[in-house]
Design an enzyme around this catalytic site. Structure first.
Site, PDB file in Angstrom:
ATOM      1  N   ILE A 140       0.840  -1.203   0.000  1.00 13.30           N
ATOM      2  CA  ILE A 140       0.000   0.000   0.000  1.00 13.30           C
ATOM      3  C   ILE A 140       0.875   1.252   0.000  1.00 13.30           C
ATOM      4  CG2 ILE A 140      -1.830  -1.192   1.268  1.00 13.30           C
ATOM      5  CD1 ILE A 140      -1.078   0.672   3.681  1.00 13.30           C
ATOM      6  N   ASP A 141       2.183   1.085   0.248  1.00 12.06           N
ATOM      7  CA  ASP A 141       3.057   2.254   0.350  1.00 12.06           C
ATOM      8  C   ASP A 141       3.503   2.766  -1.015  1.00 12.06           C
ATOM      9  OD1 ASP A 141       2.887   1.734   3.074  1.00 12.06           O
ATOM     10  OD2 ASP A 141       4.760   0.599   3.125  1.00 12.06           O
ATOM     11  N   GLY A 184       2.062   4.476   5.025  1.00 14.20           N
ATOM     12  CA  GLY A 184       2.938   4.771   3.881  1.00 14.20           C
ATOM     13  C   GLY A 184       4.420   4.705   4.186  1.00 14.20           C
ATOM     14  N   HIS A 266      -5.011   0.133   9.975  1.00 16.70           N
ATOM     15  CA  HIS A 266      -4.946  -1.042   9.101  1.00 16.70           C
ATOM     16  C   HIS A 266      -6.159  -1.205   8.192  1.00 16.70           C
ATOM     17  CE1 HIS A 266      -1.805  -1.708  12.019  1.00 16.70           C
ATOM     18  NE2 HIS A 266      -1.244  -2.514  11.144  1.00 16.70           N
ATOM     19  N   ARG A 269      -5.414  -1.353   4.616  1.00 16.17           N
ATOM     20  CA  ARG A 269      -4.849  -2.552   3.982  1.00 16.17           C
ATOM     21  C   ARG A 269      -5.907  -3.584   3.620  1.00 16.17           C
ATOM     22  NH1 ARG A 269       0.574  -3.515   7.489  1.00 16.17           N
ATOM     23  NH2 ARG A 269      -0.462  -5.436   8.116  1.00 16.17           N
TER      24      ARG A 269
HETATM   25  O1  F6P Z   1       4.260  -1.392   4.713  1.00 14.55           O
HETATM   26  C1  F6P Z   1       2.888  -1.471   4.910  1.00 14.55           C
HETATM   27  C2  F6P Z   1       2.478  -0.859   6.226  1.00 14.55           C
HETATM   28  O2  F6P Z   1       1.074  -0.931   6.320  1.00 14.55           O
HETATM   29  C3  F6P Z   1       2.962   0.572   6.445  1.00 14.55           C
HETATM   30  O3  F6P Z   1       2.241   1.531   5.706  1.00 14.55           O
HETATM   31  C4  F6P Z   1       2.840   0.694   7.941  1.00 14.55           C
HETATM   32  O4  F6P Z   1       3.751   1.616   8.462  1.00 14.55           O
HETATM   33  C5  F6P Z   1       3.212  -0.698   8.419  1.00 14.55           C
HETATM   34  O5  F6P Z   1       3.025  -1.572   7.313  1.00 14.55           O
HETATM   35  C6  F6P Z   1       2.413  -1.172   9.586  1.00 14.55           C
HETATM   36  O6  F6P Z   1       2.940  -2.369  10.014  1.00 14.55           O
HETATM   37  P1  F6P Z   1       2.229  -3.320  11.095  1.00 14.55           P
HETATM   38  O7  F6P Z   1       1.214  -4.124  10.364  1.00 14.55           O
HETATM   39  O8  F6P Z   1       3.349  -4.134  11.607  1.00 14.55           O
HETATM   40  O9  F6P Z   1       1.602  -2.439  12.122  1.00 14.55           O
END
Ligand code: F6P
Length: 359
Positions: A140-141, A184, A266, A269
């Site tokens: 997603i970044d 991001g 999240h 995502r």
């Molecule tokens: O790299 C994808 C991402 O969703 C980033 O945008 C975010 O900083 C990170 O992963 C969050 O990670 P986690 O799922 O470990 O909280």
């Protein structure tokens, strides 16, 4: 007949299951056997390795749009390349992966991963010698070099847009502002794209220097008394610690601007995979299968100028950290990040959005 393994590594995003389904169907039509490796490299760390077989019942087309990964992305605490290296166990870790891959007798492995996973696969590439390694970029970044598109980005922009569209209505009702923190990492693509979609009043991203006082003046001069300020999680403010949205919110409050913070986190995502991401998934899956048929290895699928083809992992790795952004001398940015010449910056400015001190 070829035997192919698929795994999903790194953070989940929408579109992973679409790729898995398309690979399974496309490979089956070619007469190949596909297995799924569970939990990314985590699934290769056990004896025997944890794998699943697919069939049309377990992988129906109507489920392929669901977010998350049917193969899972690994436990947060599991050993991975990074933690193994940090704790001096990288050799053992690599040996274990190699042993599992030998046991599975794969001809090819398709790794659906982000910047980190693909870089690590290249850095530890001897694990995959003797079989074909094909990577498919997802994140997603949108921080992956040498491709204009990544699986999951379009859905994430849509999720963030829908989230902000809702907030805009309550903001309007109460004549106040929302400071929304986006995901991001160090890349501002998600915030920039969603910010344009919703007509944000300001967008702060890591790549572009900004001035909080100028932004406050911009908000006070805005033609309306409500709106959204999108703050990318990767921005930093000298002398401040804590969540960027909280810091900006406090500064707005101190200047008399009534506001609230919101964190979509999240949910960015996990949207129902957009048509654009499904089509991209189908294109990447097809490209990966063609690469296997052509005996390619150490490559990543990519879309550039609407054309889908593979690029070498060596080129991908070399392009990872090339151009330092003149606005942030300490930060080395890859060509995937928002560049000062990105036309979206001018478009944002034309829309009346404060995007930082771009010129
Ligand atoms: O790299 C994808 C991402 O969703 C980033 O945008 C975010 O900083 C990170 O992963 C969050 O990670 P986690 O799922 O470990 O909280």
């Amino acid at each position: 007949m070829k035997k192919i393994g698929i795994m999903t590594t790194g953070g989940d995003c929408s579109g992973l299951n679409t790729v898995i389904q398309r690979i399974y169907r496309g490979a089956t039509l070619r007469g190949w056997h596909v297995i799924g490796i569970l939990d990314g490299t985590d699934g290769l760390c056990t004896t025997p390795p944890r794998v699943i077989e697919f069939d049309n019942e377990t992988l129906p087309i109507e489920c392929a749009r669901m977010a998350g990964s049917f193969l899972h992305n690994g436990h947060a605490q599991a050993l991975n390349f990074e933690t193994a290296a940090e704790t001096g166990r990288l050799n053992d870790f690599n040996k274990q992966l190699r042993k599992s891959l030998n046991e599975l007798k794969l001809d090819a492995i398709i790794l659906i991963g982000g910047n980190g996973s693909i870089s690590l696969a290249w850095r530890n590439r001897e694990i995959y010698s003797g079989l074909q390694l094909i990577c498919i970029p997802k994140t997603i970044d949108m921080d992956i070099p040498l491709t204009d598109k990544t699986i999951g980005f379009n859905t994430a922009v849509q999720q963030l847009t829908s989230f902000c569209d809702q907030l805009m209505l309550t903001a309007r009702s109460h004549h106040r502002w929302f400071v929304v923190q986006t995901m991001g990492r160090e890349c501002g693509q998600l915030a920039l794209n969603a910010g344009i979609a919703i007509g944000a009043t300001a967008i702060l991203i890591p790549e572009i220097k900004f001035n909080v006082d100028s932004m406050i003046a911009h908000i006070k001069n805005a033609p309306r008394d409500y709106g959204i300020i999108l703050v990318s999680e990767g921005i930093s403010l000298r002398g401040h610690s804590g969540k960027p949205a909280d810091i900006i919110s406090r500064k707005l409050t101190a200047s008399g601007i009534v506001n609230r913070t919101a964190f979509p986190e999240h949910t960015q995502r996990v949207g129902d995979t957009t048509a654009a991401d499904r089509i991209l998934a189908a294109r990447f899956a097809d490209c990966a299968l063609n690469a296997i048929a052509n005996n390619e290895t150490y490559v990543m699928t990519a879309v550039n100028n609407c054309e889908c083809k593979t690029v070498s992992l060596a080129d991908f790795f070399a392009a990872g950290y090339v151009s330092a952004d003149p606005n942030i001398p300490d930060l080395q940015t890859s060509d995937a990040y928002v560049s000062p010449d990105d036309p979206l910056l001018d478009i944002a400015t034309d829309m009346g959005i404060y995007i930082g001190e771009t010129k």
